[in-house]
Scaffold this motif. Structure first.
Motif: not given
Length: 472
Positions: A16-24, A56-60, A461-472
């Protein structure tokens, strides 16, 4: 079978972390706390799953994750300074082999705490990390609470997943961490978005808090009782009806007294009479030795420098002759006794420089959480109302940990270092919100009057550009 379940779960999260590296990152938190490699029997005990999740956590994060709004803070600088200083003292340790053994896990705990704030860039990640932290501890706490209620337990007799009295599975450490996380558990009943407020969430949280309060009783950890008292005092700041709260607490305590075993009373009584207990007596002697040692070695003696201590003290021994009890004071010589205090652990191992860095790291965290709590208190929008309560919970966790650490050698406790990482991430998150608002205000001022009234400006306000989706 248990080994296969662990391996299948870990492999699934890695995929699952291949798509959501924060899971690692969350996977490493789970493995670091639960230590499935110590619970299993065959295959999982041979695999380096902790190292795999760590890499994996650091590399992801390094290769796959978004790094917008990245900032390096003063507290991260303090963690790095402590990490480097521990590395230096390990190379000059009084007991090199023992020092290297402790260094093998301390450096990972410090490095991961340094790394965590880079990954928690929005509310979903902050909440997700806090939730995994709580639920990982809950897997140990729930079993401990059930054993206590059903009549098991006792000092050094309450067995958890592993028959090993070290790390988070050490009774006093578990009691301290469990009580420190109680406010954070309560936070999820009102502000959680992963599991939204619901009567089932509240019921689980209440049961889990009850289990946390049972840990000091089941383990008969004196430090746990002190931590419960500190939690009660800290809660007075936030409850509306203080008199009712104190009365309810006193009534609950009185109601529990008949159900407590005699061994619990006997062990807790040594808090007021430390000289009558061997453990408490040796602590005082070790602390005096450490102060003298630090005066001769102000830069510390490296990890496990306590192995060089030797001292003599008088220990009261109770002799029973029928119905007559007499107390005799016997001279006892002891050596190689552990510090039983994070303060003296740091003083003996890292000297005054290391102790200063650690105290600054903890003190700044309490102060920063207070500033966040005050700045964001009473915010009406749903996406901001959670910030101040979260800061309060993290602040209470730090205070309870510090009080518990006064009587335990848990200066590098990984769970509490993760709490520091969440604190830093929360401060960075609030600063990103403030920066986004400032940028929005500046851009609005530059527009003509007609455009200001008719053109909406979208800022992430999450640090990305306007309109970007910030995923967990």
């Amino acid at each position: 079978m248990l080994d296969l379940v662990f391996i299948a779960f870990i492999f699934y999260i890695l995929l699952l972390g291949l798509r959501r590296p924060f899971l690692w990152v969350l996977l490493y938190v789970y493995i670091d706390i639960i230590a499935p490699q110590r619970i299993g029997y065959t295959i999982v005990t041979e695999l380096q799953i902790s190292l795999v999740a760590f890499a994996a956590a650091f590399g992801g994060w390094l290769f796959l994750d978004n790094k917008d709004g990245l900032r390096f803070t003063l507290r991260q600088g303090l963690i790095l300074a402590l990490l480097l200083y521990c590395w230096w003292t390990t190379g000059n340790a009084d007991f090199p082999e023992s020092a290297v053994t402790k260094w093998d896990w301390v450096w990972k705990a410090l490095l991961f705490a340094l790394f965590l704030p880079f990954t928690i860039t929005n509310r979903a990640r902050i909440e997700g990390l806090a939730l995994v932290l709580v639920l990982s501890i809950a897997t140990i706490v729930i079993g401990t609470g059930m054993k206590t209620v059903l009549g098991g337990g006792g000092y050094e007799n309450l067995k958890f997943f592993v028959n090993d009295n070290s790390g988070i599975y050490e009774s006093s450490t578990l009691a301290t961490v469990a009580i420190a996380l109680v406010p954070l558990i309560a936070w999820f009943t009102r502000y959680g978005t992963i599991f939204r407020p619901h009567w089932m969430v509240t019921a689980f949280a209440v049961a889990l808090i009850f289990a946390c309060l049972m840990v000091p009783i089941g383990t008969e950890a004196r430090t746990g009782l002190v931590c419960i008292a500190v939690l009660a005092v800290l809660m007075l700041r936030y409850v509306k009806h203080r008199i009712l709260f104190m009365a309810a607490g006193a009534a609950l305590g009185m109601a529990a007294l008949p159900f407590l075993p005699q061994s619990y009373y006997e062990r807790m009584s040594t808090i007021a009479q430390p000289g009558g207990d061997e453990s408490a007596s040796t602590r005082m002697a070790v602390w005096r030795w450490t102060i003298e040692y630090a005066s001769r070695n102000p830069t510390g003696g490296g990890f496990d420098a306590y192995r060089g201590n030797k001292f003599t003290y008088e220990m009261p021994v109770t002799e029973e002759d029928g119905s007559t009890k007499t107390i005799e004071y016997r001279e006892v010589t002891d050596e190689g006794r552990a510090y039983h205090s994070a303060i003296f652990e740091l003083l003996g191992e890292q000297g005054y420089p290391g102790l200063t860095i650690w105290l600054l790291l903890q003190g700044l965290g309490i102060w920063q959480m207070e500033m966040v709590r005050r700045s964001w208190k009473g915010k009406e929008p749903e996406d901001e109302a959670w910030i101040s309560p979260m800061a309060s919970c993290l602040q209470m966790a730090s205070i309870i940990y510090i009080v518990g650490a006064l009587f335990q050698g848990i200066a590098y406790q990984p769970v509490m270092l993760m709490i520091i990482g969440i604190q830093i991430g929360l401060v960075n998150y609030t600063k990103r919100i403030e920066s986004a608002r400032l940028a929005l205000a500046r851009s609005t001022r530059k527009l003509p009057a007609e455009a200001r009234s008719s053109t909406p400006v979208d800022v992430d306000v999450n640090g990305g550009r306007a309109g970007d989706a910030v995923t967990a």
